[in-house]
Write a protein that holds these residues in place. Structure first.
Motif, mmCIF file in Angstrom:
data_model
loop_
_atom_site.group_PDB
_atom_site.id
_atom_site.type_symbol
_atom_site.label_atom_id
_atom_site.label_comp_id
_atom_site.label_asym_id
_atom_site.label_seq_id
_atom_site.Cartn_x
_atom_site.Cartn_y
_atom_site.Cartn_z
ATOM 1 N N GLU A 158 1.067 -1.587 0.128
ATOM 2 C CA GLU A 158 0.045 -0.222 -0.270
ATOM 3 C C GLU A 158 0.760 1.784 0.221
ATOM 4 O OE1 GLU A 158 -3.357 0.200 0.014
ATOM 5 O OE2 GLU A 158 -3.877 -1.957 0.210
ATOM 6 N N ALA A 159 1.957 1.350 0.235
ATOM 7 C CA ALA A 159 2.681 2.589 0.724
ATOM 8 C C ALA A 159 4.459 2.464 0.528
ATOM 9 C CB ALA A 159 2.854 3.502 2.530
ATOM 10 N N PHE A 160 5.297 2.952 0.041
ATOM 11 C CA PHE A 160 6.338 2.740 -0.037
ATOM 12 C C PHE A 160 7.072 4.268 1.375
ATOM 13 C CE2 PHE A 160 5.629 0.750 -3.922
ATOM 14 C CZ PHE A 160 6.306 -0.477 -3.433
ATOM 15 N N ALA A 161 8.246 3.996 1.463
ATOM 16 C CA ALA A 161 9.699 5.171 2.475
ATOM 17 C C ALA A 161 10.867 4.732 2.697
ATOM 18 C CB ALA A 161 8.185 5.772 3.142
ATOM 19 N N LEU A 177 8.112 10.236 6.314
ATOM 20 C CA LEU A 177 9.315 9.618 7.646
ATOM 21 C C LEU A 177 9.652 10.987 7.578
ATOM 22 C CD1 LEU A 177 12.175 8.058 5.279
ATOM 23 C CD2 LEU A 177 12.000 7.853 7.745
ATOM 24 N N ASP A 178 9.833 11.490 9.116
ATOM 25 C CA ASP A 178 10.005 13.384 9.357
ATOM 26 C C ASP A 178 10.842 13.348 9.163
ATOM 27 O OD1 ASP A 178 10.907 11.944 11.888
ATOM 28 O OD2 ASP A 178 9.332 12.200 13.307
ATOM 29 N N ASN A 179 11.223 14.788 9.889
ATOM 30 C CA ASN A 179 12.873 15.437 9.853
ATOM 31 C C ASN A 179 13.735 15.092 10.316
ATOM 32 O OD1 ASN A 179 11.375 17.472 8.142
ATOM 33 N ND2 ASN A 179 11.457 18.637 9.175
ATOM 34 N N ALA A 180 13.487 14.473 11.691
ATOM 35 C CA ALA A 180 14.203 13.422 12.332
ATOM 36 C C ALA A 180 15.228 11.716 11.896
ATOM 37 C CB ALA A 180 13.958 13.329 13.779
ATOM 38 N N GLY A 181 14.023 11.658 10.831
ATOM 39 C CA GLY A 181 13.885 10.777 10.316
ATOM 40 C C GLY A 181 13.269 9.174 11.149
ATOM 41 N N ASN A 182 12.392 9.601 11.268
ATOM 42 C CA ASN A 182 11.452 8.815 12.273
ATOM 43 C C ASN A 182 10.411 8.680 11.891
ATOM 44 O OD1 ASN A 182 12.405 9.377 14.754
ATOM 45 N ND2 ASN A 182 11.981 10.946 15.146
ATOM 46 N N LEU A 183 10.276 7.329 10.986
ATOM 47 C CA LEU A 183 9.104 6.587 10.193
ATOM 48 C C LEU A 183 7.555 6.466 11.364
ATOM 49 C CD1 LEU A 183 8.492 4.858 7.634
ATOM 50 C CD2 LEU A 183 9.122 2.659 8.430
ATOM 51 N N TRP A 184 6.330 7.029 10.498
ATOM 52 C CA TRP A 184 5.796 7.499 10.607
ATOM 53 C C TRP A 184 4.401 5.638 9.233
ATOM 54 C CZ3 TRP A 184 3.509 9.680 14.920
ATOM 55 C CH2 TRP A 184 4.579 11.104 15.453
ATOM 56 N N GLY A 185 3.298 5.168 10.784
ATOM 57 C CA GLY A 185 2.411 4.511 9.549
ATOM 58 C C GLY A 185 1.479 4.579 9.848
ATOM 59 N N GLY A 186 0.092 4.766 8.578
ATOM 60 C CA GLY A 186 -0.851 5.382 9.633
ATOM 61 C C GLY A 186 -1.745 3.474 9.205
ATOM 62 N N GLY A 217 -4.853 3.814 14.082
ATOM 63 C CA GLY A 217 -4.652 4.551 15.144
ATOM 64 C C GLY A 217 -3.638 4.796 13.913
ATOM 65 N N ILE A 218 -1.952 5.235 14.576
ATOM 66 C CA ILE A 218 -0.866 5.718 13.757
ATOM 67 C C ILE A 218 0.186 5.196 14.783
ATOM 68 C CG2 ILE A 218 -1.652 7.215 11.921
ATOM 69 C CD1 ILE A 218 -0.530 9.352 14.274
ATOM 70 N N PHE A 219 1.591 4.976 14.140
ATOM 71 C CA PHE A 219 3.019 4.646 14.968
ATOM 72 C C PHE A 219 4.046 5.336 14.355
ATOM 73 C CE2 PHE A 219 2.644 1.348 11.198
ATOM 74 C CZ PHE A 219 3.935 1.533 10.973
ATOM 75 N N ALA A 228 15.526 1.584 18.197
ATOM 76 C CA ALA A 228 13.727 -0.018 18.356
ATOM 77 C C ALA A 228 12.642 0.539 18.196
ATOM 78 C CB ALA A 228 15.171 -0.385 18.736
ATOM 79 N N GLU A 229 12.225 1.596 18.929
ATOM 80 C CA GLU A 229 11.302 1.811 19.549
ATOM 81 C C GLU A 229 10.091 2.030 18.453
ATOM 82 O OE1 GLU A 229 9.468 5.349 23.807
ATOM 83 O OE2 GLU A 229 11.372 5.233 22.881
ATOM 84 N N VAL A 230 8.658 2.159 18.972
ATOM 85 C CA VAL A 230 7.764 1.783 18.474
ATOM 86 C C VAL A 230 6.771 2.457 19.728
ATOM 87 C CG1 VAL A 230 5.837 0.884 17.395
ATOM 88 C CG2 VAL A 230 8.157 0.003 16.970
ATOM 89 N N THR A 231 6.282 3.825 18.558
ATOM 90 C CA THR A 231 5.159 4.239 19.602
ATOM 91 C C THR A 231 3.559 4.265 18.770
ATOM 92 O OG1 THR A 231 6.737 5.576 20.970
ATOM 93 C CG2 THR A 231 4.648 6.573 20.676
ATOM 94 N N THR A 232 2.865 4.019 20.169
ATOM 95 C CA THR A 232 1.549 3.999 18.635
ATOM 96 C C THR A 232 0.840 5.498 19.444
ATOM 97 O OG1 THR A 232 0.385 2.396 20.215
ATOM 98 C CG2 THR A 232 1.330 1.806 18.649
ATOM 99 N N PHE A 233 -0.268 5.618 18.707
ATOM 100 C CA PHE A 233 -1.589 6.683 19.342
ATOM 101 C C PHE A 233 -2.469 6.167 18.490
ATOM 102 C CE2 PHE A 233 2.900 8.269 18.284
ATOM 103 C CZ PHE A 233 2.984 9.413 19.427
#
Length: 552
Positions: free
Chosen positions: A21-24, A66-75, A79-81, A86-91
């Protein structure tokens, strides 16, 4: 994977069926995949599932960014992650999201994360957590950032929402303003700052910065044609439409067209407000009407008018009202008794070149100018005498068949004709002389239906092919012409005679045979991006350079 020459297929892990569904791509060159089976990444020629210490995973990932800090966000549907090392945070909704059903993620030029959701609008991640945009309540398919920093949101069925992050204000582009339909499927900006809008079933629309809002039967207009527009002292708009109706409209109200009057089948072709809170309506066959709160007066042939077919109405500072008809000009002078007038008549025996008068206007010297259907233009002087300017005696007048007269702030009289373009006259000159308007670029039509001016005194001209904007210089000479038709949001195309109006908010209104158009020229976005050019071939003496003796 396509390497510029051919494609190479990469198979996922054995036993896993997935739809990508998506690439980054991150800063290390690693390609991440959002799929219907979770998050994967490329490792050489292999597709590897992403795992973490908590064994966290989602079934479906619809977007990655990818945000400006290089973190990967997914929808996802839950919700989103965010993957940060190595850390994963969910919202989720518990963390401020308007919905857990996420369609799209976007990081703008300021590093702000935007979240488009299914059915609940859009959110953005601010300093204090997620904030919801209240004006977006439908499904937002995706968002993007325009070159000037405005945020654009494509919705499933409501068109495009535009949000100004600085002022907090918003606006809409939808079918009313010229989109083929409201079902948005793609948004993209090009190198020139234009926005391309892909729709479902309606093709592609190009937005270049001049918004045109359109009103027709689809949003409540009680008729098809709009013959005339007027604005009363309360700020409401009066529209003369077909089927013998006057429609009252407030464009900022949820109930756009909130009232209407039926005029016994007589078309209302002129609407003019006076300084006493009264609206004057000229009809085609039923004379003149005056609306004053609950009072309605009618003047017609039987009460002293020259004729029942009204072409124009002109209010003068001294209270006199000039009425152009197909049988001459009437002058209504108010008497002491309320709603009573002395009615005088000016016809050919009084000096008019023709009784069929099409339009009226007055200059800064108090002279009243009139245009006729076949004998040119004329002027009524302060002493009541009449001067005529036919084409036979004024070669600069392109035609005797005039339709529209308008005087700009520089006291130039503009004369629109039926099929032969525009002539002008400098009314401040010692000698009154008519000259044909020669523009730098030809207009799409010389069949003039109306002439009006915006706040910058550029001319807007209505024809059967749309509306032309003539940009003028300081000497009132034309510099260039811009054409507005269906591609620019003017869905009605053919305009109606003398159907333009400039309101107190600098909005220009145009009546057409298929509805009502409105634009505000002061908000036009100039294109400051030079086009990219490339040389594909050089010709010399009408031949390719390589085919000439000078080729080396």
């Amino acid at each position: 994977v396509y390497n510029g020459l051919n494609f190479r297929n990469i198979q996922p892990l054995a036993g896993i069926e997935l739809s990508v569904e998506a690439f980054a791509e991150d800063s290390t060159g690693t390609m991440w995949l959002g799929t219907t089976a979770g998050v994967f990444f490329m490792q050489g020629d292999s597709i590897v599932r992403y795992e973490n210490e908590e064994k966290w995973s989602f079934d479906s990932v619809y977007d990655l960014v990818l945000d400006n800090a290089g973190n990967l966000w997914g929808g996802t549907d839950y919700g989103i992650f965010k993957i940060e090392g190595a850390e994963v945070t969910t919202f989720t909704r518990n963390d401020g999201l308007s919905s857990n059903l996420v369609n799209d993620l976007f990081v703008d030029s300021q590093g702000i994360l935007w979240v488009s959701t299914f059915g609940k609008g859009a959110d953005y991640l601010g300093p204090d957590g997620f904030e919801t945009l209240p004006f977006l309540s439908s499904e937002v398919v995706f968002c993007m950032e325009e070159v000037d920093g405005m945020m654009w949101f494509g919705t499933l069925n409501s068109g495009v929402g535009i949000y100004d992050r600085i002022s907090g204000q918003h606006s809409w582009q939808n079918k009313e303003s010229g989109l083929p339909n409201n079902q948005i499927r793609a948004l993209e900006t090009d190198d020139w700052g234009n926005v391309w809008v892909g729709t479902s079933g309606g093709g592609v629309a190009l937005y270049s910065g001049q918004p045109i809002r359109f009103f027709n039967r689809d949003n409540g207009l009680p008729g098809r044609r709009v013959y005339t527009i007027g604005q009363d002292g309360a700020g409401d708009y009066w529209l003369g439409v077909d089927e013998g109706l006057i429609a009252l409209m407030h464009p900022d109200s949820n109930n756009l067209f909130y009232d209407q009057f039926e005029m016994d089948g007589s078309k209302v072709k002129v609407l003019r407000a006076d300084g006493l809170g009264q609206m004057w309506a000229g009809t085609e066959g039923d004379g003149l009407y005056i609306f004053k709160q609950d009072t309605l007066l009618n003047f017609n042939l039987g009460s002293g008018l020259a004729g029942n077919f009204i072409k124009d109405i002109l209010h003068q500072p001294d209270g006199k009202v000039y009425v152009a008809t197909t049988d001459g000009i009437n002058i209504l002078t108010p008497k002491k008794a309320q709603h009573t007038y002395d009615i005088d008549l000016i016809i050919m025996s009084d000096g008019l070149s023709e009784n069929r008068v099409m339009s009226l206007c007055s200059d800064r010297f108090g002279r009243v100018w009139f245009g006729t259907g076949g004998s040119g233009v004329g002027v009524i002087l302060s002493d009541g005498s009449v001067l005529n300017f036919p084409k036979e005696e004024n070669p600069g007048l392109v035609s005797n068949a005039t339709r529209s007269l308008k005087i700009d702030r520089s006291n130039w009289l503009w004369i629109g004709t039926a099929g032969d373009g525009i002539s002008r006259m400098n009314l401040s000159a010692d000698t009154l002389r008519i000259s044909a308007l020669r523009s730098a670029v030809e207009m799409t039509s010389d069949n003039i239906y109306f002439i009006d001016f915006d706040a910058d005194q550029n001319a807007w001209v209505g024809t059967e092919s749309g509306v032309e904007k003539i940009v003028m210089n300081a000497d009132r000479q034309p510099l260039e012409v811009f054409s507005y038709g269906k591609d620019e949001g003017l869905l009605g195309i053919e305009t109606c005679t003398n159907s333009s109006f400039l309101d107190d908010q600098c909005n220009l209104w145009f009546g057409t045979i298929d509805g009502l158009a409105m634009t505000n020229p002061t908000v036009r976005v100039s294109n400051e991006y030079p086009p990219k050019t490339s040389i594909t071939q050089v010709n010399l003496f009408y031949k390719p350079l390589e085919d000439t003796p000078l080729h080396t």
